[in-house]
Design a protein around this motif. Structure first.
Motif, PDB file in Angstrom:
ATOM      1  N   ASP A 188     -25.280 -12.100  22.239  1.00 15.17           N
ATOM      2  CA  ASP A 188     -24.495 -11.853  21.024  1.00 15.17           C
ATOM      3  C   ASP A 188     -25.132 -12.338  19.521  1.00 15.17           C
ATOM      4  N   SER A 189     -25.861 -11.258  19.071  1.00  9.28           N
ATOM      5  CA  SER A 189     -26.448 -11.349  17.799  1.00  9.28           C
ATOM      6  C   SER A 189     -25.690 -10.848  16.808  1.00  9.28           C
ATOM      7  N   THR A 190     -24.605 -10.120  17.072  1.00  6.93           N
ATOM      8  CA  THR A 190     -24.083  -9.261  16.233  1.00  6.93           C
ATOM      9  C   THR A 190     -22.602  -9.237  15.529  1.00  6.93           C
ATOM     10  N   SER A 191     -22.050 -10.114  16.437  1.00  5.03           N
ATOM     11  CA  SER A 191     -20.321 -10.470  16.178  1.00  5.03           C
ATOM     12  C   SER A 191     -20.138 -11.183  14.863  1.00  5.03           C
ATOM     13  N   THR A 192     -20.924 -12.062  14.374  1.00  4.80           N
ATOM     14  CA  THR A 192     -20.845 -12.811  13.292  1.00  4.80           C
ATOM     15  C   THR A 192     -21.603 -12.475  12.035  1.00  4.80           C
ATOM     16  N   LYS A 193     -22.284 -11.275  12.203  1.00  7.28           N
ATOM     17  CA  LYS A 193     -23.344 -10.624  11.171  1.00  7.28           C
ATOM     18  C   LYS A 193     -22.439  -9.956  10.340  1.00  7.28           C
ATOM     19  N   PRO A 194     -22.943  -9.955   9.016  1.00  3.89           N
ATOM     20  CA  PRO A 194     -22.150  -9.170   7.940  1.00  3.89           C
ATOM     21  C   PRO A 194     -22.362  -7.739   8.220  1.00  3.89           C
ATOM     22  N   GLY A 195     -21.546  -6.818   7.680  1.00  7.05           N
ATOM     23  CA  GLY A 195     -21.594  -5.486   8.009  1.00  7.05           C
ATOM     24  C   GLY A 195     -22.920  -4.916   7.476  1.00  7.05           C
ATOM     25  N   ALA A 196     -23.048  -5.355   6.280  1.00 10.27           N
ATOM     26  CA  ALA A 196     -24.164  -4.975   5.580  1.00 10.27           C
ATOM     27  C   ALA A 196     -25.509  -4.906   6.447  1.00 10.27           C
ATOM     28  N   GLU A 197     -25.653  -6.280   7.035  1.00  6.95           N
ATOM     29  CA  GLU A 197     -26.967  -6.529   7.937  1.00  6.95           C
ATOM     30  C   GLU A 197     -26.854  -5.698   9.139  1.00  6.95           C
ATOM     31  N   LEU A 198     -25.674  -5.474   9.622  1.00  2.00           N
ATOM     32  CA  LEU A 198     -25.779  -4.725  10.799  1.00  2.00           C
ATOM     33  C   LEU A 198     -26.149  -2.953  10.512  1.00  2.00           C
ATOM     34  N   ARG A 199     -25.605  -2.545   9.405  1.00  3.03           N
ATOM     35  CA  ARG A 199     -25.831  -1.328   8.766  1.00  3.03           C
ATOM     36  C   ARG A 199     -27.639  -1.118   8.430  1.00  3.03           C
ATOM     37  N   GLU A 200     -28.048  -2.431   7.974  1.00  8.17           N
ATOM     38  CA  GLU A 200     -29.418  -2.488   7.576  1.00  8.17           C
ATOM     39  C   GLU A 200     -30.442  -2.188   9.050  1.00  8.17           C
ATOM     40  N   LEU A 201     -29.889  -2.848  10.255  1.00 10.39           N
ATOM     41  CA  LEU A 201     -30.358  -2.594  11.382  1.00 10.39           C
ATOM     42  C   LEU A 201     -30.487  -1.392  11.853  1.00 10.39           C
ATOM     43  N   GLY A 202     -29.412  -0.574  11.492  1.00 11.34           N
ATOM     44  CA  GLY A 202     -29.270   0.647  12.111  1.00 11.34           C
ATOM     45  C   GLY A 202     -30.127   1.535  11.390  1.00 11.34           C
ATOM     46  N   ARG A 203     -30.873   1.123  10.136  1.00 12.54           N
ATOM     47  CA  ARG A 203     -31.622   2.070   9.648  1.00 12.54           C
ATOM     48  C   ARG A 203     -33.177   1.998   9.924  1.00 12.54           C
TER      49      ARG A 203
END
Length: 492
Positions: free
Chosen positions: A362-377
């Motif tokens: 689990d590297s995602t559940s505590t990550k800010p949304g902005a960082e998750l969206r950056e990974l998606g790009r």
């Protein structure tokens, strides 16, 4: 797998427990305990007893060493000693296991100093049981390459136990044989999760042939890919279901993961998510609310709305999500070619999800949304020739799927793979890692990277099929022998 650490003492063991342990301890009746039990040494006295037996056998009896057989492996704090005990607790023999690489444990271990007291050898079975226990312990620890250099007269024993001979060697002036225990963890994982796909599609009604599959089962160029382009549009759709047992066990996490895996699928295709549809089943309203809570939290984090779907209560737990995205340039899973470099880009922060150690990182559940969206790009920005997100079949299995779709095989450099320090190599290469992408392109091109990830070139695509692991000594071992899914190449 090595029965011992949870056993508090011999008097507490039932006859049934003893019968179950005979794989490690040798033959015994269903009602009588076997003459020995194998377990990790849990105190200095056990280790000293094991080393005394080594001196008695290797120094005094066999004359292989002068004075002492101790070496650097004995001083390595990572070394594990397994001992065989009598029912009274006396140490009858042992064997040691340790990582080969000095700084970082890459999952390459060696077994050595297998020894049994002279008196205990007459009973038989202890040496073979120690070898089996060492092999099981290594696999339990996530080891992927386990080898030993054994005296020539013991080669037959090791062969009978399933070990493979690599070469003859000379140690301390005596003939020895270098041997390997065949660990098939990645092969079994791939076969269990993905090998049925080719058979399933081939046997479906109107499936067509492998060369011309039915148009109703997906276009050949994206068959088995992470997402599917909608013909005549720039829209990409992806769909994933969560295991019902996971939904039942951890409904909020299941809701989160249903969005996570779909957003990863879109990202791997170079697409930006624009909407989600869900299909949710639950035993009651309260349970449905918990699943929905996880879905909404994830949808908000990735800033992708849930457009609609279907909900039903009074039924067994179930959850699937369809994601819709858009892209001006599709990145296929099968765009690689022999000679392309393989890279892994992974978010190695986080930890094992409680209750899923070794299986879900689990590297995602505590990550800010902005960082998750950056990974998606990242894939969309780098535009590699081929990309796949690491699914439940793990890094090795997913690399095998990319290679298969590209019509070739793959070699991964074990020492170059980014990995969290708290994950064994075996677990990391076979788990679901939260966010990780394997990509392929010409050397130096299509590189991904971000301060949020660890990225490294870690192999190449080659002629052939399957996945091999290349180790720091140049040795190449087989991880997956052939194509993972049986769907074959997506290339025209």
């Amino acid at each position: 797998m090595v029965a011992s650490t949870s056993l508090s003492g011999l008097p507490e063991l039932t006859s049934r427990t003893w019968q179950d342990l005979t794989v490690l301890t040798g033959p015994a009746s269903a009602t009588e305990p076997p003459p020995f039990l194998i377990e990790p040494a849990d105190c200095e006295a056990d280790v000293h007893a094991y080393r005394r037996i080594r001196r008695d056998v290797f120094v005094a009896e066999q004359g292989l060493f002068a004075g002492s057989d101790s070496d650097d492996i004995d001083d390595d704090p990572r070394t594990v000693v397994l001992v065989a005990r009598s029912p009274e607790g006396a140490v009858l023999g042992g064997v040691r296991l340790a990582p080969v690489t000095p700084a970082v444990d890459l999952g390459w271990w060696t077994g050595s100093r297998l020894v049994v007291t002279k008196a205990a050898r007459t009973a038989g079975g202890i040496g073979a049981a120690l070898v089996r226990a060492a092999s099981a312990y290594a696999e339990e620890r996530g080891v992927l390459r386990f080898e030993a250099t054994v005296q020539a007269q013991n080669e037959i024993l090791f062969r009978r136990l399933g070990w493979k001979k690599l070469r003859d060697v000379t140690v301390v002036g005596q003939p020895h044989v270098h041997m390997r225990w065949p660990i098939s963890r990645m092969q079994r994982h791939a076969e269990r999760d993905k090998s049925m796909l080719g058979r399933l599609f081939a046997s479906a009604p109107d499936a067509g042939s492998s060369e011309r599959p039915s148009p109703f089962l997906g276009g050949k160029a994206f068959l088995g890919d992470d997402g599917a382009p909608v013909p005549g549009t720039d829209v990409v759709a992806a769909c994933d279901a969560i295991l019902p047992s996971m939904v039942e066990r951890d409904p909020e996490w299941a809701g989160w993961c249903a969005v996570l895996v779909n957003m990863n699928d879109l990202s791997a295709m170079g697409a930006k998510g624009i909407g989600l549809l869900d299909s949710l089943g639950a035993r009651d309203e309260s349970f449905a609310r918990r699943i929905l809570r996880g879905l909404i939290m994830a949808a908000e984090a990735w800033a992708v709305p849930i457009l609609g779907g279907h909900t039903q209560v009074g039924v067994p737990a179930s959850l699937s999500v369809t994601a819709i995205g858009r892209t001006a340039r599709l990145v296929p899973g099968g765009g690689g070619r022999p000679g392309h470099s393989l890279s892994l880009t992974a978010d190695t922060t986080g930890q094992w999800r409680p209750g899923y150690t070794g299986h879900q990182w689990d590297s995602t559940s505590t990550k800010p949304g902005a960082e998750l969206r950056e990974l998606g790009r990242l894939v969309r920005r780098a535009a590699p020739a081929a990309a796949k997100d690491i699914s439940m079949v793990g890094i090795v299995g997913t690399t095998g799927m990319l290679a298969e779709a590209s019509g070739c095989g793959a070699i991964l450099d074990v020492g170059s793979i980014p990995r969290p320090a708290s994950a064994t190599m075996g677990d990391w290469l076979s788990c679901f890692p939260g966010y990780a992408m394997v990509t392929a392109d010409r050397p130096g091109e299509g590189r991904m990277g971000s301060p949020l990830t660890a990225t490294a070139e870690c192999g190449e695509l080659v002629e052939g099929a399957g996945v091999q692991l290349r180790w720091p000594d140049g040795m190449v071992t087989e991880a997956i022998s052939n194509n993972v899914t049986g769907l074959g190449s997506t290339q025209a």
